[in-house]
Scaffold this motif. Structure first.
Motif, PDB file in Angstrom:
ATOM      1  N   GLU A 241      79.966  31.600  16.306  1.00 57.74           N
ATOM      2  CA  GLU A 241      78.793  32.607  16.297  1.00 57.74           C
ATOM      3  C   GLU A 241      78.504  33.444  15.139  1.00 57.74           C
ATOM      4  O   GLU A 241      79.482  33.162  14.247  1.00 57.74           O
TER       5      GLU A 241
ATOM      6  N   ALA B 177      83.941  34.669  19.504  1.00 58.54           N
ATOM      7  CA  ALA B 177      83.393  34.836  18.208  1.00 58.54           C
ATOM      8  C   ALA B 177      83.301  33.255  17.610  1.00 58.54           C
ATOM      9  O   ALA B 177      82.439  33.166  16.838  1.00 58.54           O
TER      10      ALA B 177
ATOM     11  N   SER C 260      83.168  31.650  12.117  1.00 61.55           N
ATOM     12  CA  SER C 260      82.417  32.640  12.729  1.00 61.55           C
ATOM     13  C   SER C 260      81.467  33.279  11.298  1.00 61.55           C
ATOM     14  O   SER C 260      82.183  33.170  10.134  1.00 61.55           O
TER      15      SER C 260
ATOM     16  N   ALA D 267      85.482  39.725  14.719  1.00 59.59           N
ATOM     17  CA  ALA D 267      84.960  38.339  14.673  1.00 59.59           C
ATOM     18  C   ALA D 267      86.108  37.289  14.261  1.00 59.59           C
ATOM     19  O   ALA D 267      86.080  36.227  14.786  1.00 59.59           O
TER      20      ALA D 267
END
Length: 353
Positions: free
Chosen positions: A255, A252, A192, A246
């Motif tokens: 991303e 998450a 992430s 995150a």
């Protein structure tokens, strides 16, 4: 998360130390906690001699330094990373250079940022780490074609764009390299990314980030006027909270998340906020704006001024809708972040009396 080990790289940095403090607070994914579900925390420093500095910062931030392990590992050297990440379940890779002045040789920034990120990701993969959260930057988002709307996580900086500073290029290349590594060689490692804008909030000591140095320069009256540009803002405590969200949230993985609060400030608006809220302490903050031609003329002689030319007159608004929607992130107002910085500088005696 109780009993698991989280490694924070760059533990003495502004964002790094607040990530350490946020982890020590525990409390799930929210902005506060009682420490009941806090993971074990290990923080890296570039030089073992800075271990005491890190513990002092933890203490100043209200944390217990005895609960933080310290490991020495340099982004430019493989040595130390295997031991630093041994037993870790998650890594917050925050460490990256952000100089107060632009270097003459951009490789001094690009190599530590890109190669250091890959070094940490390889070590994390080999150690069986579950997820790494990399601290990138809005610099990797906001310097491509302007989308005609607030910037989002779908936008990317063009590293070949003329006029980019070494810092902008370093963060873009480092983040691109991270995604490519995980896609091609990551195995089961999850990634992430958090992309903060200008990070403000309370300083814990005299080793200031670039955003806080900007406020110090304004409050000290070191410049007679401000350029016709803008700066985005977010509080460091909210950036740390977003890293932890995150790290923990299943959605998450894979991303990136913009860390930003509200629209951008023009420098004139930022200066006006300081004067309006800080009274006598902001008496030296400039009230005038530097004409663009002065910046352009000075850029021939100053790398710092060259870094301002590309943004003259621009305003790069950005959205945190994705972080709010996916992770439930709700940052403090941008004004609160800036004023927390300024007041901490005053309280620490870092502003001219």
């Amino acid at each position: 998360m109780s009993g698991e080990l989280v490694v924070v790289t760059g533990g003495t940095g502004f964002v790094g130390i607040h990530c350490v403090l946020r982890l020590l607070a525990g409390g799930g994914g929210g902005t506060s906690g009682d420490g009941d579900d806090a993971p074990r925390v290990r923080a890296t420093v570039r030089d073992a001699a800075r271990a005491d500095d890190l513990r002092a910062l933890v203490r100043l931030g209200g944390g217990d330094p005895e609960r933080v392990e310290v490991a020495a590992a340099d982004l430019l050297d493989d040595a130390g990373w295997r031991d630093a990440l041994a037993g870790a379940t998650h890594v917050l890779h925050v460490a990256s250079p952000f100089p107060a002045r632009q270097p003459r040789d951009e490789r001094r920034l690009i190599e530590p940022a890109r190669d250091g990120t890959l070094r940490v990701l390889r070590a994390a993969r080999d150690a069986g780490v579950r997820r790494v959260v990399v601290t990138s930057s809005f610099a990797a988002v906001g310097y491509g074609a302007h989308p005609g709307r607030p910037f989002t996580e779908d936008d990317w900086t063009d590293p070949d764009r003329p006029g980019l500073t070494a810092y902008v290029r370093s963060k873009t290349l480092a983040e691109r390299a991270a995604w490519e590594f995980v896609d091609r060689e990551g195995g089961g490692l999850e990634l992430s990314v958090v992309n903060p804008v200008g990070v403000f909030g309370p300083a814990l000591g005299a080793d200031l980030s670039s955003s806080l140095l900007l406020l110090q320069v304004l409050l000290d009256g070191r410049i007679p006027a401000v350029p016709r540009g803008s700066v985005n803002a977010v509080d460091v405590r909210d950036v740390a909270d977003l890293h932890v969200r995150a790290m923990r949230h299943p959605d998450a993985a894979g991303e990136r998340f913009l860390a930003v609060s509200g629209d951008a400030f023009t420098y004139a608006e930022l200066a006006a906020l300081l004067r309006a809220e800080l009274g006598h302490a902001a008496r030296r903050v400039p009230t005038r704006t530097i004409p663009d031609w002065v910046i352009r003329a000075g850029a021939a002689f100053s790398a710092d001024l060259r870094g301002l030319v590309a943004d003259l007159g621009s305003r790069k608004d950005a959205s945190h809708d994705k972080a709010a929607r996916v992770l439930g992130w709700d940052p403090r107002p941008r004004e609160e972040a800036v004023l927390a910085s300024a007041r901490s500088l005053i309280e620490l005696g870092l502003v001219r009396a």
